[in-house]
Design a protein around this motif. Structure first.
Motif, PDB file in Angstrom:
ATOM      1  N   ASN A  25      15.598  55.165 -52.227  1.00  0.00           N
ATOM      2  CA  ASN A  25      16.740  54.308 -51.899  1.00  0.00           C
ATOM      3  C   ASN A  25      17.995  54.668 -52.682  1.00  0.00           C
ATOM      4  O   ASN A  25      19.056  54.109 -52.433  1.00  0.00           O
ATOM      5  CB  ASN A  25      16.385  52.835 -52.119  1.00  0.00           C
ATOM      6  N   LYS A  26      17.860  55.586 -53.642  1.00  0.00           N
ATOM      7  CA  LYS A  26      18.985  56.057 -54.451  1.00  0.00           C
ATOM      8  C   LYS A  26      18.738  57.525 -54.817  1.00  0.00           C
ATOM      9  O   LYS A  26      17.592  57.960 -54.858  1.00  0.00           O
ATOM     10  CB  LYS A  26      19.098  55.240 -55.739  1.00  0.00           C
ATOM     11  N   MET A  64      18.514  49.307 -48.124  1.00  0.00           N
ATOM     12  CA  MET A  64      19.599  50.142 -48.631  1.00  0.00           C
ATOM     13  C   MET A  64      20.738  50.140 -47.635  1.00  0.00           C
ATOM     14  O   MET A  64      20.555  49.812 -46.469  1.00  0.00           O
ATOM     15  CB  MET A  64      19.121  51.559 -48.925  1.00  0.00           C
ATOM     16  N   LYS A  65      21.890  50.513 -48.126  1.00  0.00           N
ATOM     17  CA  LYS A  65      23.078  50.612 -47.280  1.00  0.00           C
ATOM     18  C   LYS A  65      23.237  52.054 -46.796  1.00  0.00           C
ATOM     19  O   LYS A  65      22.732  52.981 -47.414  1.00  0.00           O
ATOM     20  CB  LYS A  65      24.313  50.203 -48.077  1.00  0.00           C
ATOM     21  N   GLU A  66      23.955  52.214 -45.699  1.00  0.00           N
ATOM     22  CA  GLU A  66      24.203  53.558 -45.176  1.00  0.00           C
ATOM     23  C   GLU A  66      24.934  54.433 -46.191  1.00  0.00           C
ATOM     24  O   GLU A  66      24.677  55.629 -46.274  1.00  0.00           O
ATOM     25  CB  GLU A  66      24.992  53.486 -43.854  1.00  0.00           C
ATOM     26  N   THR A  67      25.812  53.841 -46.982  1.00  0.00           N
ATOM     27  CA  THR A  67      26.519  54.625 -48.007  1.00  0.00           C
ATOM     28  C   THR A  67      25.542  55.160 -49.048  1.00  0.00           C
ATOM     29  O   THR A  67      25.719  56.269 -49.554  1.00  0.00           O
ATOM     30  CB  THR A  67      27.613  53.790 -48.699  1.00  0.00           C
ATOM     31  N   ASP A  68      24.491  54.395 -49.374  1.00  0.00           N
ATOM     32  CA  ASP A  68      23.456  54.878 -50.300  1.00  0.00           C
ATOM     33  C   ASP A  68      22.710  56.073 -49.701  1.00  0.00           C
ATOM     34  O   ASP A  68      22.443  57.053 -50.388  1.00  0.00           O
ATOM     35  CB  ASP A  68      22.455  53.769 -50.633  1.00  0.00           C
ATOM     36  N   LEU A  69      22.389  55.967 -48.413  1.00  0.00           N
ATOM     37  CA  LEU A  69      21.692  57.067 -47.746  1.00  0.00           C
ATOM     38  C   LEU A  69      22.557  58.327 -47.740  1.00  0.00           C
ATOM     39  O   LEU A  69      22.058  59.429 -47.989  1.00  0.00           O
ATOM     40  CB  LEU A  69      21.314  56.677 -46.313  1.00  0.00           C
ATOM     41  N   GLN A  70      23.834  58.162 -47.487  1.00  0.00           N
ATOM     42  CA  GLN A  70      24.736  59.318 -47.486  1.00  0.00           C
ATOM     43  C   GLN A  70      24.800  59.965 -48.869  1.00  0.00           C
ATOM     44  O   GLN A  70      24.864  61.192 -48.983  1.00  0.00           O
ATOM     45  CB  GLN A  70      26.107  58.912 -46.969  1.00  0.00           C
ATOM     46  N   LYS A  71      24.738  59.170 -49.923  1.00  0.00           N
ATOM     47  CA  LYS A  71      24.713  59.715 -51.289  1.00  0.00           C
ATOM     48  C   LYS A  71      23.419  60.492 -51.541  1.00  0.00           C
ATOM     49  O   LYS A  71      23.436  61.543 -52.183  1.00  0.00           O
ATOM     50  CB  LYS A  71      24.855  58.591 -52.321  1.00  0.00           C
ATOM     51  N   ILE A  72      22.312  59.977 -51.041  1.00  0.00           N
ATOM     52  CA  ILE A  72      21.018  60.667 -51.179  1.00  0.00           C
ATOM     53  C   ILE A  72      21.083  62.017 -50.479  1.00  0.00           C
ATOM     54  O   ILE A  72      20.681  63.045 -51.039  1.00  0.00           O
ATOM     55  CB  ILE A  72      19.867  59.800 -50.610  1.00  0.00           C
TER      56      ILE A  72
END
Length: 175
Positions: A25-26, A64-72
């Motif tokens: 998730n991060k 999780m948020k979509e922004t978290d997924l994009q960071k991953i």
């Protein structure tokens, strides 16, 4: 036309449901499985594209948020690039399991859309996954299916890790 390898993410590229991490998730939860960068780098030498196609129901479920997924995904791409391995694009289904959307594997929309966007001959391409839904999605799109795990009757080949799968894929593509 171009050729591609489509990779599932969790269980193919990175650890999931292990002693070290349950879900990713991060970026700090992201751990490559053994020899994955080497496998992707090898595939890059023989295929026009390597894509990641992943179900990420944790977004739809609120974990999780979509922004978290994009960071991953940015972290994954950056770390692979350091080792000379390239992911050309990552696509994902953010919807809950059983939501009935067209993009969630075992549906083939994500693969087919990438195929159209990049002019990929899906019949000369491969989907690698660790669940039957990955293999079914690849088959529906017209690719060969390579399973990572113990057995999967729908798959064209089964291997324990991505590097072994990559070596077979390259040999099969030449044949």
């Amino acid at each position: 036309m171009k050729r591609a390898v489509f990779l599932d993410r969790d269980g193919v590229i990175n650890e999931v449901l292990t002693d070290r991490v349950k879900f990713v998730n991060k970026p700090k939860d992201f751990y490559f499985l053994p020899k994955v960068p080497e496998a992707i780098k090898t595939l890059n030498q023989h295929f026009d594209y390597v894509f990641v196609v992943t179900n990420q129901g944790g977004i739809g479920l609120g974990f999780m948020k979509e922004t978290d997924l994009q960071k991953i995904h940015a972290y994954m791409i950056k770390e692979l690039k350091k080792k000379g391995a390239v992911i050309h694009e990552v696509v994902y289904c953010p919807h809950k399991p059983k939501s009935g959307c067209a993009c969630r594997k075992p549906n083939s929309k994500l693969i087919e859309d990438l195929g159209k966007k990049y002019n990929v001959d899906l019949a000369q391409s491969y989907m690698v996954g660790d669940t039957d839904t990955d293999i079914i999605a690849g088959k529906r799109a017209g690719t060969k299916g390579v399973f990572l795990g113990e057995q999967e009757p729908l798959a064209d080949a089964v291997f324990s890790d991505l590097l072994s799968a990559a070596q077979w894929i390259i040999q099969d593509a030449i044949a």
